[in-house]
Structures are given as C-alpha cells and as structure tokens.
Design a protein around this motif. Structure first.
Motif, PDB file in Angstrom:
ATOM      1  N   GLY A  95      -1.293   8.313   4.864  1.00  0.00           N
ATOM      2  CA  GLY A  95       0.091   8.180   4.454  1.00  0.00           C
ATOM      3  C   GLY A  95       0.920   7.309   5.381  1.00  0.00           C
ATOM      4  N   LEU A  98       2.307   2.857   2.320  1.00  0.00           N
ATOM      5  CA  LEU A  98       2.309   3.124   0.892  1.00  0.00           C
ATOM      6  C   LEU A  98       1.639   2.017   0.094  1.00  0.00           C
ATOM      7  N   ASP A 124      -0.230   3.682  -2.976  1.00  0.00           N
ATOM      8  CA  ASP A 124      -0.379   5.133  -2.870  1.00  0.00           C
ATOM      9  C   ASP A 124       0.491   5.775  -3.953  1.00  0.00           C
ATOM     10  N   HIS A 326       3.297  16.919   3.267  1.00  0.00           N
ATOM     11  CA  HIS A 326       2.519  15.699   3.496  1.00  0.00           C
ATOM     12  C   HIS A 326       1.043  16.020   3.700  1.00  0.00           C
ATOM     13  N   SER A 330      -2.072  15.123   1.021  1.00  0.00           N
ATOM     14  CA  SER A 330      -3.190  14.307   1.505  1.00  0.00           C
ATOM     15  C   SER A 330      -4.516  15.016   1.292  1.00  0.00           C
TER      16      SER A 330
END
Length: 368
Positions: A95, A98, A124, A326, A330
C-alpha cells in the motif's frame, strides 16, 4: 394554572446542571465543530496527487516526457523510479503506492517505428474511488505528453489499465473488510467503558475497590470476557463477508490474527481508560463517539486516505483504526503476509502500550 416563574426556574436549573457537567457540554460543542472541520477540510471524494512508482524499462525522450507529465499532473505524485518488478509488486501489496506505471524495454524504438507499444498502469483498486480518477486520466495524459514528439499520430501507444485486487471495482470488497475495524471500535470501547461506569453508578465498584486487586489485575479481568465477544464478532463478519459478498481471504491467517488481537486489546483498553474519566454511562458513550467519528472519517474506511491533506493523514496515523483497516485489506484482498503488514502491526502494539499504561495510571483504588 401555568406559572412562567416556575418554568423559568426549571430552565435555570437545567442550564446550571448542563454547565456543571463540563464533559457533556464539551462534547455538545466539540462534536459539531469536529465534524465541520473534518468534512470541510479533510474529506475529499476526488483524490489527487496519489503516490505513484514508475518502472523504467526505457529511458528515452518519450519515456522522460511521460514521467515529466506525471510529475506536473495533479493526479499522480511520482515518488520514485525503479527497474525491479519485485520492488513494484511489494510497493503495491504494502500500500505504499496506489499506481505503478511500467514503461517496457525498447519503448522508444517501437514508438518511432509506429508499432504502438503498450504502456501499463497497475492500479491498486482495493479502493476503487482512489484508483478510478487516476486510471481514467492516464491515457489522455500519455497522449498529451507524446504529442510534441510525434505530432498528430493518434494514439501513439496502447495504454493498458490493470486494476489489481478488485478488477470489477466492487465497493463491497473495500467496505466489508473495513467494517471489521469500525464495528470493533464502536462495540469494544463502548461496552467496556459503560460496564465499568455502570458499576460506579450502582455502587458495586466500591466493593471491588476494597479488595486487594491491583490495577492491571482489574484491567485484565474486566477486558478478557470482551476479547471472546470480539472474537465472535470477527468470526461472524468474516463468514458474512465470504458467504454474502464473496470477499476473498488471500493472505496470512497468522498476520490477520495478530492484527485483530492487538486491535481488540487497543479498543478494550481505550474503553477502560474512558471509564476512569467518565462519571456516568452517558459520558462514557459520548467519549466513545468522540473517538468513533474520527475513526470512521480519517481511517480510510469511507474516504480515500491518500487523498486527504497531510495534516489529516497525520491525525489518521494516530488512530488504531487506520492501521487495522489497512492491514486487514492488505491481508484479505492482496494476499499479504506478516512482513508485509508489520508497518501496521507495530503501531498497534505501541498504541496499546500507551493506552493501557494511561488506563492503569488513571485507575483509582479509592473513590473520589
């Protein structure tokens, strides 16, 4: 007969009582001000200047024209160049970026021959809102960058958009994993803070305070049952995410367990801390919502985190929900392992240590 003087007396009493309850009065003023500032300044549904990495397979004038156009564009924030496919894959998975733009080898030669070489944009798309704007603008940006070099040749290259992790752009794949963080934030902190505050209101806390228990023993004993409650909530949400919305689970179960366990402990400790400050269940609930609102707005749950201004991102980094969401996205969507989310795991551990220490220091063995 209605008496205006009695009504005014009752009104005066209520105003005095309201002003004496400083915490509640502060929440009444603080929450609207906080929402106004966050929605007005921090929330952006049209994110720009998103972190982008370029994999340079060719360093000719055309390639440099494209990268220069991206640097001056309001859509992309070019944070680096690389020639390693492994580095770009790791950056997308973690992350850190992007977008990754791949300019293939011999791009300049094929372009001058008129072979219309391909240029690839990996996006992403686990956050479809953040990926959509840049992906839509990229083909036009490339064409405009090459126009001074190639004249009216249209289109000089083939731009290929590869939406990673969520090819169909389904909102559920982004929202449902984030719900884990939102629901656990609300329920864990609120249940713990209200349970302890309720004991103080009913007078049963006096008995507990009279025992030889130490602060950390009270804390462990109080939050442990809610760890099991949180585990049940996580199991229900995971089952629903898979069966109802088709959300995959591609990553490491160990990394997921570590993130969930730490996040539950953080919120339970936060609830314990609130209970040491609040004088009533209403105050405990108000304090929970004072944390809950920023956790929704600044964590990247509803609005793209990368599109927020720097000061809002700094505030968001101080919230455990940001790191948890986050990490979970992921793990579930990108197949991340423990090493890939360690930069989100250790902040959760630090936040837990700070909150737990403050809660134990605030705990009083005698009633005020």
């Amino acid at each position: 007969m209605t008496s205006l003087s009695r009504i005014l007396a009752i009104m005066g009493k209520e105003f005095i009582q309201m002003l004496r309850d400083r915490l509640t009065f502060g929440m009444m003023v603080g929450i609207p001000v906080m929402q106004l500032l966050l929605f007005g300044y921090a929330i952006n549904t049209d994110p720009r200047n998103l972190p982008t990495l370029v994999e340079m397979g060719d360093n000719g004038p055309a390639s440099r024209a494209i990268t220069q156009a991206m640097e001056t564009s309001e859509y992309f924030d070019l944070i680096g160049l690389t020639t390693s496919a492994e580095e770009t894959e790791s950056a997308l998975q973690s992350g850190d970026v992007l977008f990754v733009v791949t300019i293939p080898p011999n791009f300049e030669r094929d372009l001058l021959r008129g072979d219309r070489p391909q240029i690839l944009l990996d996006a992403d798309a686990s956050d479809p809102v953040a990926a959509g704007t840049g992906a839509g603008a990229f083909p036009t940006l490339v064409q405009e960058a090459l126009a001074p070099l190639l004249g009216e040749m249209s289109p000089p290259v083939q731009t290929v958009i590869h939406r990673r992790y969520n090819p169909a752009g389904r909102t559920a794949l982004n929202i449902v994993p984030g719900l884990l963080g939102v629901i656990l934030t609300m329920t864990m902190a609120m249940m713990t803070s209200m349970a302890l505050t309720r004991e103080a209101e009913r007078g049963t806390l006096e008995t507990l305070l009279a025992t030889p228990t130490r602060p950390h023993e009270v804390m462990i004993g109080k939050i442990t049952p809610y760890v099991f409650v949180g585990s049940i909530q996580v199991a229900i949400l995971l089952a629903g995410a898979r069966l109802l919305f088709g959300v995959p689970f591609l990553g490491s179960p160990f990394a997921f367990l570590a993130a969930v366990s730490l996040f539950i402990l953080v919120n339970l400790s936060l609830g314990f801390l609130f209970s040491t400050v609040a004088r009533s269940q209403m105050q405990a609930m108000q304090m929970t919502f004072f944390i809950f609102l920023p956790s929704i707005l600044l964590s990247g749950f509803m609005f793209p985190f990368a599109g927020m201004p720097a000061w809002a991102q700094t505030l968001g980094q101080a919230l455990p929900t940001t790191h948890f969401i986050h990490a979970v996205r992921s793990i579930m969507l990108k197949g991340a392992g423990f090493r890939d989310v360690i930069h989100d795991i250790w902040p959760l551990a630090v936040i837990f240590a700070v909150i737990a220490t403050l809660a134990m220091l605030r705990y009083r063995r005698t009633l005020d």
